[in-house]
Write an enzyme that holds these catalytic residues in place. Structure first.
Site, PDB file in Angstrom:
ATOM      1  N   TRP A   1       0.861  -1.201   0.000  1.00 26.75           N
ATOM      2  CA  TRP A   1       0.000   0.000   0.000  1.00 26.75           C
ATOM      3  C   TRP A   1       0.892   1.244   0.000  1.00 26.75           C
ATOM      4  O   TRP A   1       1.846   1.317   0.781  1.00 26.75           O
ATOM      5  CB  TRP A   1      -0.909  -0.032   1.230  1.00 26.75           C
ATOM      6  CG  TRP A   1      -1.743   1.199   1.385  1.00 26.75           C
ATOM      7  CD1 TRP A   1      -2.494   1.826   0.419  1.00 26.75           C
ATOM      8  CD2 TRP A   1      -1.922   1.950   2.590  1.00 26.75           C
ATOM      9  NE1 TRP A   1      -3.124   2.916   0.962  1.00 26.75           N
ATOM     10  CE2 TRP A   1      -2.800   3.020   2.288  1.00 26.75           C
ATOM     11  CE3 TRP A   1      -1.446   1.819   3.902  1.00 26.75           C
ATOM     12  CZ2 TRP A   1      -3.190   3.965   3.236  1.00 26.75           C
ATOM     13  CZ3 TRP A   1      -1.843   2.741   4.851  1.00 26.75           C
ATOM     14  CH2 TRP A   1      -2.697   3.799   4.513  1.00 26.75           C
TER      15      TRP A   1
ATOM     16  N   ASP B   1      -1.393  -5.769   9.078  1.00 35.18           N
ATOM     17  CA  ASP B   1      -2.261  -4.650   8.706  1.00 35.18           C
ATOM     18  C   ASP B   1      -3.560  -5.294   8.226  1.00 35.18           C
ATOM     19  O   ASP B   1      -3.582  -5.932   7.175  1.00 35.18           O
ATOM     20  CB  ASP B   1      -1.594  -3.814   7.599  1.00 35.18           C
ATOM     21  CG  ASP B   1      -2.464  -2.630   7.200  1.00 35.18           C
ATOM     22  OD1 ASP B   1      -2.029  -1.837   6.343  1.00 35.18           O
ATOM     23  OD2 ASP B   1      -3.586  -2.495   7.730  1.00 35.18           O
TER      24      ASP B   1
ATOM     25  N   LYS C   1     -13.530   0.035   5.271  1.00 37.36           N
ATOM     26  CA  LYS C   1     -14.121  -0.731   4.170  1.00 37.36           C
ATOM     27  C   LYS C   1     -15.226  -1.666   4.654  1.00 37.36           C
ATOM     28  O   LYS C   1     -16.320  -1.662   4.093  1.00 37.36           O
ATOM     29  CB  LYS C   1     -13.039  -1.547   3.440  1.00 37.36           C
ATOM     30  CG  LYS C   1     -12.280  -0.778   2.378  1.00 37.36           C
ATOM     31  CD  LYS C   1     -11.403   0.330   2.884  1.00 37.36           C
ATOM     32  CE  LYS C   1     -10.067  -0.169   3.329  1.00 37.36           C
ATOM     33  NZ  LYS C   1      -9.110   0.886   3.689  1.00 37.36           N
TER      34      LYS C   1
HETATM   35  C1  LIG Z   1      -3.628  -2.095   3.342  1.00 41.78           C
HETATM   36  C2  LIG Z   1      -4.236  -0.831   3.871  1.00 41.78           C
HETATM   37  N1  LIG Z   1      -3.928  -0.423   5.125  1.00 41.78           N
HETATM   38  C3  LIG Z   1      -4.440   0.692   5.649  1.00 41.78           C
HETATM   39  C4  LIG Z   1      -5.324   1.482   4.922  1.00 41.78           C
HETATM   40  C5  LIG Z   1      -5.809   2.732   5.611  1.00 41.78           C
HETATM   41  O1  LIG Z   1      -7.145   2.902   5.574  1.00 41.78           O
HETATM   42  P1  LIG Z   1      -7.857   3.850   6.642  1.00 41.78           P
HETATM   43  O2  LIG Z   1      -6.833   4.775   7.196  1.00 41.78           O
HETATM   44  O3  LIG Z   1      -8.928   4.550   5.872  1.00 41.78           O
HETATM   45  O4  LIG Z   1      -8.395   2.931   7.672  1.00 41.78           O
HETATM   46  C6  LIG Z   1      -5.677   1.115   3.601  1.00 41.78           C
HETATM   47  C7  LIG Z   1      -6.632   1.958   2.774  1.00 41.78           C
HETATM   48  N2  LIG Z   1      -6.256   2.029   1.415  1.00 41.78           N
HETATM   49  C8  LIG Z   1      -7.156   2.644   0.444  1.00 41.78           C
HETATM   50  C9  LIG Z   1      -8.480   1.957   0.448  1.00 41.78           C
HETATM   51  C10 LIG Z   1      -7.390   4.109   0.728  1.00 41.78           C
HETATM   52  C11 LIG Z   1      -6.128   4.869   0.961  1.00 41.78           C
HETATM   53  O5  LIG Z   1      -5.185   4.761   0.144  1.00 41.78           O
HETATM   54  O6  LIG Z   1      -6.081   5.577   1.985  1.00 41.78           O
HETATM   55  C12 LIG Z   1      -6.540   2.461  -0.936  1.00 41.78           C
HETATM   56  O7  LIG Z   1      -7.108   2.977  -1.905  1.00 41.78           O
HETATM   57  O8  LIG Z   1      -5.509   1.763  -1.007  1.00 41.78           O
HETATM   58  C13 LIG Z   1      -5.132  -0.067   3.075  1.00 41.78           C
HETATM   59  O9  LIG Z   1      -5.431  -0.469   1.822  1.00 41.78           O
END
Ligand SMILES: Cc1ncc(COP(=O)(O)O)c(CN[C@@](C)(CC(=O)O)C(=O)O)c1O
Length: 401
Positions: free
Chosen positions: A132, A213, A249
């Site tokens: 991520w 995570d 989510k």
């Molecule tokens: C693996 C992972 N960890 C943590 C988070 C953090 O989410 P939160 O802080 O909203 O709880 C995301 C969210 N990733 C998203 C869905 C959104 C983002 O980038 O913030 C994504 O599009 O990858 C994630 O994909």
């Protein structure tokens, strides 16, 4: 003399910046497959029914808006640890889990990074390649050194399992290994149960510390328990571990910023001391977390009929994503005369599909087809409707070759 004149423009965020570009596009064919946010078949954001029911309940109760304690809402902290490990898990009965409410997944990861920085100076965090996009930012800003372990194999469009094991084995003893509990972001490729066993073996051998995570529990397979099986496998081995959770989510609480950091310790006494230090880290960072969403989670999980309705809604959301995954695969297979095997799309799980489209090709997707995705080739299937699968398949085939 102006002090702020020297500050330069920051680049747009690789993920959240895609939504900005999408919003700026006026073409009605546009499709936002960037941010991982669930959309209905009509491509609208979705507020779960159980969230509305819980909020109506809360409104009737006329609760106040006093500060939460630093560690967050006690009822939330209780249910979030039970959802993760299972209410009947010995680690819960033995009170060995230190849990505090964090600012969603991101804020929970950040608190964990601050704990690592303070109590494990010099220790490194190993993150998957790719991972991520925000993981590197979080550890960089928390001054925690990280490096990557092999994860995605472009040749097989699958998991480079031997590379992953080799890199974890080669890491300095006592490293933190960041693992996606389920629905790996961005690849959508998860280890099999047998592979999780081997990953646990090598982590134990090297006295590394697993750091999960868990941002998609219940959203990937549709089952809360199935999606927590990797964490529970490690806990069952008696390992100490960290787990960041998010309700963005699976309960659609994106903007409410609801999550938790859990630290599974070897004794209840240690958990008490760790919790006290997590509080000491949180107080100067944001003092105490948001109350509204925490109450929603506590009510949804605490009230049996809401809890079972939530599980149905999670299955519905996961089911819709699985069906557009299938439809996209069918469209691609039918339209692509090159004979390329697109079945990797079906093997992936969760919100995302890793298409193999590189930066240039993903720019063709947005410039020519008005399909917005991240530059690493990830598309969020949550933003795709069945009706748009043909169009997306045309765009992918046109951009791929
Ligand atoms: C693996 C992972 N960890 C943590 C988070 C953090 O989410 P939160 O802080 O909203 O709880 C995301 C969210 N990733 C998203 C869905 C959104 C983002 O980038 O913030 C994504 O599009 O990858 C994630 O994909």
């Amino acid at each position: 003399v102006s002090r702020f004149e020297g500050i330069t423009m920051a680049p747009p965020d690789p993920i959240l910046g895609v939504s900005e570009a999408f919003k700026a596009d006026t073409n009605e064919l546009k499709l936002n497959l960037g941010v991982g946010a669930y959309r209905t078949e009509d491509l609208q954001p979705y507020v779960l029914n159980v969230v509305k029911k819980a909020e109506n309940l809360m409104l009737e109760r006329g609760e106040n808006k006093e500060y939460l304690p630093i560690e967050g809402l006690a009822a939330f902290n209780k249910v979030t640890a039970e959802l993760l490990f299972g209410a009947d898990n010995p680690v819960i009965q033995q009170q060995r889990v230190a849990t505090i409410q964090g600012l969603s997944g991101t804020g929970s990861l950040r608190i964990a990074a601050a704990l690592i920085e303070r109590y494990f100076p010099g220790s490194k965090v190993l993150i998957s390649s790719p991972t991520w996009g925000n993981h590197k930012n979080i550890f960089n800003d928390a001054s925690v050194p990280w490096f990557e372990y092999r994860y995605y194999d472009p040749k097989t469009v699958g998991l480079d399992f031997s590379g992953m094991i080799e890199d974890i084995k080669a890491a300095p003893e006592g490293s933190f290994i960041l693992l996606h509990g389920c629905a790996h972001n961005p690849t959508g490729i998860d280890p099999t149960p047998e592979q999780w066993e081997k990953i646990a073996d090598v982590i134990q051998e090297k006295n590394h510390i697993p750091f999960f995570d868990v941002a998609y529990q219940g959203f990937a397979s549709g089952s809360l328990d199935e999606d927590a099986s990797s964490v529970r496998l490690f806990a069952a081995r008696g390992m100490e571990l960290l787990v960041a959770q998010s309700y963005s989510k699976n309960l659609g609480l994106y903007g409410e910023r609801i999550g938790a950091i859990n630290v599974l310790c070897s004794s209840a006494d240690a958990a008490t001391r760790v919790k006290s230090q997590l509080k000491r880290l949180a107080r100067p960072m944001y003092s105490n977390p948001p109350i509204h969403g925490a109450r929603i989670v506590a009510n949804v999980v605490g009230i049996p009929e809401l809890f079972s309705e939530w599980k149905e809604e999670m299955e519905m959301m996961a089911g819709r994503i699985k069906s557009v995954r299938q439809k996209l695969y069918d469209s691609l297979s039918r339209k692509d005369k090159s004979g390329k095997d697109w079945s990797f799309i079906l093997k992936q799980i969760g919100m995302f599909s890793f298409t193999g489209l590189n930066k240039v090709k993903s720019e063709n997707m947005s410039n020519k087809w008005h399909v917005y995705m991240t530059k690493d080739g990830r598309i969020s299937l949550a933003g795709l409707s069945a009706a748009k699968c043909e169009y997306l398949a045309d765009a992918i085939i046109d951009s791929y070759y």
